[in-house]
Design a protein around this motif. Structure first.
Motif, short mmCIF file in Angstrom:
data_model
loop_
_atom_site.label_atom_id
_atom_site.label_comp_id
_atom_site.label_asym_id
_atom_site.label_seq_id
_atom_site.Cartn_x
_atom_site.Cartn_y
_atom_site.Cartn_z
N GLU A 170 0.84 -1.21 0.00
CA GLU A 170 0.00 0.00 0.00
C GLU A 170 0.87 1.25 0.00
O GLU A 170 0.60 2.22 -0.75
CB GLU A 170 -0.92 -0.01 1.22
CG GLU A 170 -1.88 1.16 1.31
CD GLU A 170 -2.97 1.13 0.26
OE1 GLU A 170 -3.42 2.22 -0.16
OE2 GLU A 170 -3.38 0.03 -0.14
N ASP A 171 1.90 1.26 0.82
CA ASP A 171 2.81 2.41 0.87
C ASP A 171 3.52 2.61 -0.47
O ASP A 171 3.66 3.74 -0.94
CB ASP A 171 3.84 2.23 1.98
CG ASP A 171 3.23 2.31 3.38
OD1 ASP A 171 2.10 2.82 3.49
OD2 ASP A 171 3.89 1.85 4.33
N TRP A 172 3.96 1.51 -1.09
CA TRP A 172 4.64 1.60 -2.39
C TRP A 172 3.69 2.14 -3.45
O TRP A 172 4.07 3.01 -4.26
CB TRP A 172 5.17 0.23 -2.80
CG TRP A 172 5.97 0.25 -4.06
CD1 TRP A 172 7.31 0.49 -4.19
CD2 TRP A 172 5.47 0.04 -5.39
NE1 TRP A 172 7.67 0.45 -5.51
CE2 TRP A 172 6.56 0.17 -6.28
CE3 TRP A 172 4.21 -0.24 -5.93
CZ2 TRP A 172 6.44 0.02 -7.67
CZ3 TRP A 172 4.07 -0.37 -7.30
CH2 TRP A 172 5.18 -0.25 -8.16
N CYS A 173 2.46 1.65 -3.45
CA CYS A 173 1.48 2.09 -4.44
C CYS A 173 1.19 3.59 -4.29
O CYS A 173 1.07 4.31 -5.30
CB CYS A 173 0.18 1.31 -4.29
SG CYS A 173 0.29 -0.42 -4.80
N ALA A 174 1.08 4.05 -3.06
CA ALA A 174 0.78 5.47 -2.83
C ALA A 174 1.87 6.36 -3.40
O ALA A 174 1.60 7.48 -3.84
CB ALA A 174 0.61 5.72 -1.33
N LEU A 175 3.10 5.87 -3.42
CA LEU A 175 4.23 6.66 -3.91
C LEU A 175 4.45 6.52 -5.42
O LEU A 175 5.00 7.43 -6.06
CB LEU A 175 5.51 6.26 -3.18
CG LEU A 175 5.61 6.62 -1.70
CD1 LEU A 175 6.86 5.99 -1.09
CD2 LEU A 175 5.62 8.13 -1.51
N THR A 182 -4.76 -4.82 -4.06
CA THR A 182 -4.16 -3.53 -3.75
C THR A 182 -3.72 -2.80 -5.01
O THR A 182 -4.00 -1.60 -5.19
CB THR A 182 -2.96 -3.73 -2.81
OG1 THR A 182 -3.39 -4.42 -1.63
CG2 THR A 182 -2.34 -2.39 -2.41
N LEU A 183 -3.04 -3.51 -5.90
CA LEU A 183 -2.58 -2.88 -7.13
C LEU A 183 -3.75 -2.42 -7.99
O LEU A 183 -3.72 -1.31 -8.54
CB LEU A 183 -1.70 -3.87 -7.91
CG LEU A 183 -0.33 -4.17 -7.29
CD1 LEU A 183 0.28 -5.41 -7.94
CD2 LEU A 183 0.61 -2.98 -7.43
N ALA A 184 -4.77 -3.26 -8.13
CA ALA A 184 -5.92 -2.89 -8.97
C ALA A 184 -6.63 -1.66 -8.44
O ALA A 184 -7.11 -0.83 -9.22
CB ALA A 184 -6.89 -4.07 -9.06
N ARG A 185 -6.68 -1.52 -7.13
CA ARG A 185 -7.33 -0.35 -6.55
C ARG A 185 -6.60 0.94 -6.92
O ARG A 185 -7.20 2.01 -7.04
CB ARG A 185 -7.41 -0.52 -5.03
CG ARG A 185 -8.14 0.58 -4.31
CD ARG A 185 -8.60 0.14 -2.93
NE ARG A 185 -7.64 -0.64 -2.19
CZ ARG A 185 -6.59 -0.12 -1.54
NH1 ARG A 185 -6.38 1.19 -1.54
NH2 ARG A 185 -5.76 -0.90 -0.87
N HIS A 186 -5.29 0.83 -7.13
CA HIS A 186 -4.49 2.01 -7.46
C HIS A 186 -4.31 2.21 -8.97
O HIS A 186 -4.30 3.35 -9.44
CB HIS A 186 -3.11 1.91 -6.81
CG HIS A 186 -3.12 2.16 -5.34
ND1 HIS A 186 -3.00 3.43 -4.80
CD2 HIS A 186 -3.24 1.31 -4.28
CE1 HIS A 186 -3.04 3.35 -3.48
NE2 HIS A 186 -3.20 2.08 -3.14
N ASP A 187 -4.14 1.10 -9.72
CA ASP A 187 -3.81 1.24 -11.15
C ASP A 187 -3.99 -0.12 -11.81
O ASP A 187 -3.25 -1.07 -11.52
CB ASP A 187 -2.37 1.71 -11.31
CG ASP A 187 -1.98 2.00 -12.76
OD1 ASP A 187 -2.75 1.66 -13.67
OD2 ASP A 187 -0.90 2.56 -12.98
N GLY A 188 -4.97 -0.21 -12.73
CA GLY A 188 -5.24 -1.48 -13.40
C GLY A 188 -4.06 -2.02 -14.17
O GLY A 188 -3.88 -3.24 -14.27
N LEU A 189 -3.24 -1.15 -14.75
CA LEU A 189 -2.10 -1.62 -15.52
C LEU A 189 -1.04 -2.24 -14.61
O LEU A 189 -0.36 -3.20 -14.99
CB LEU A 189 -1.50 -0.47 -16.33
CG LEU A 189 -0.61 -0.88 -17.51
CD1 LEU A 189 -1.39 -1.71 -18.52
CD2 LEU A 189 -0.01 0.35 -18.18
#
Length: 381
Positions: free
Chosen positions: A24-29, A77-84
């Protein structure tokens, strides 16, 4: 912020919560990325996730087993931030699933590259004349001195055109239908391999139609035993099918977050939309569907992680319910946004395009219904 209270459910251990927090922290950044160059974005995502250590769950080192709960948490988690980003992660696992489960020590050396993000993988099963009907595979592999000569076409291959290696399935003829298929490891620089066309879809991802013409692969390219390709493909899908449901769950959670922000900030006749009982009913249905999907997805993952050899029924239920529900949740979010919901650039518009393919790939929804029915009927006999 998406609801993460589900991480306290008994399906998870402390290590799963720690992984989810770190990702989650990595995705936010780092997310979302620029999608204008899809090929370049996917390569960069694989490299960046590999460097950060987040591709490790996509393959197995010697003696390891898949941690399906971590795979599912990652995709959600990844899909919530960016589908690609979800796509790039998922294909590293699906592409090398047969190698993780059945590969030789020589073949497994590729896992060091795919898990570190230095090689991009692909799973080549679908053909122009065989989608859900895997037994109708026509690509042929003829045994010759020292190896195999392979000819045929594959289509709708994710990472087609950018992958460094492909796991493909071809007919070796040990028996009719599904019993006569075998799996092979194909490096992208193999002579006779040709990208016929790139395929554009509503949510841009790297997809291709490719052809093999008398392509020679050595005996060492055969994965496991000849004639076992169908069983290998089904075993791989058993692992990764619940993770498709997890990706749908991530899309649905993002849609609910967007809808909540919209109905609480948008005012109609002097009051927020969220004061309307009809809107509250929609929000309740969205939340209910999401929780039900999460229970099915993580039940399937937990069941396999705790020792079940196959989770055919659980995986099919998880994928079917989560993808169909996510479509409904996202459609409701678009409706709550009104005209803005179909405007290019809005998150809910992007989610609307992203979710549709999940109801098709790795077993279309109607195929999952057949799988579930056969499992239930078989258990009732």
């Amino acid at each position: 912020m998406a609801d993460r209270s589900f991480l306290d459910w008994p399906f998870f251990e402390a290590r799963h919560r720690e992984w989810a927090d770190a990702l989650e922290d990595w995705c936010a950044l780092n997310l979302p990325v620029d999608h204008r160059d899809v090929d370049g974005a996917c390569r960069a995502l694989v490299a960046d996730m590999g460097k950060a250590g987040f591709l490790k769950p996509t393959g197995l080192a010697a003696g390891e087993v898949f941690d399906l709960r971590t795979l599912c948490l990652s995709r959600e988690t990844l899909a919530r931030h960016d589908g690609l980003a979800d796509f790039a992660f998922a294909m590293q696992g699906l592409g090398m699933g047969a190698i993780s489960l059945f590969g030789s020590p020589e073949q497994r050396a590729w896992l060091d590259k795919t898990r570190s993000g230095t090689a991009v993988s692909a799973f080549a099963l679908t053909e122009p004349g065989s989608g859900s009907d895997v037994a109708a595979t026509a690509m042929s592999a003829e045994k010759v001195a020292g190896g195999w000569k392979i000819s045929g076409e594959k289509t709708y291959i994710s990472n087609g055109g950018i992958a460094d290696l492909y796991v493909l399935f071809a007919r070796t003829g040990e028996a009719p239908g599904a019993r006569g298929l075998s799996a092979f490891l194909l490096p992208a620089d193999t002579p006779g391999f040709e990208i016929v066309s790139r395929i554009e879809v509503i949510a841009p991802h790297p997809l291709a139609h490719f052809r093999l013409t008398d392509a020679f692969l050595p005996d060492s390219a055969l994965i496991g035993t000849a004639g076992k390709g169908f069983a290998q493909a089904m075993a791989v899908l058993d692992v990764f099918r619940p993770s498709v449901g997890a990706a749908a769950l991530g899309f649905a959670r993002r849609a609910l977050d967007e809808a909540l922000a919209r109905v609480q900030s948008r005012r109609v006749q002097g009051a927020p939309l969220s004061d309307l009982q009809m809107v509250q009913g929609h929000i309740a249905d969205m939340a209910l569907g999401i929780d039900a999907s999460a229970l099915l997805v993580y039940r399937a993952a937990w069941t396999r992680d705790t020792g079940a050899p196959r989770i055919t029924r659980e995986a099919a239920m998880a994928k079917l319910h989560a993808t169909e529900t996510a479509q409904k949740v996202i459609d409701t979010a678009v409706q709550l946004f009104g005209g803005d919901g179909v405007r290019t650039g809005e998150m809910v518009e992007s989610l609307y395009r992203e979710i549709r393919a999940l109801r098709i790939y790795e077993g279309a929804s109607d195929v999952q219904r057949v799988v579930i029915a056969r499992q239930v009927l078989g258990g009732a006999l």
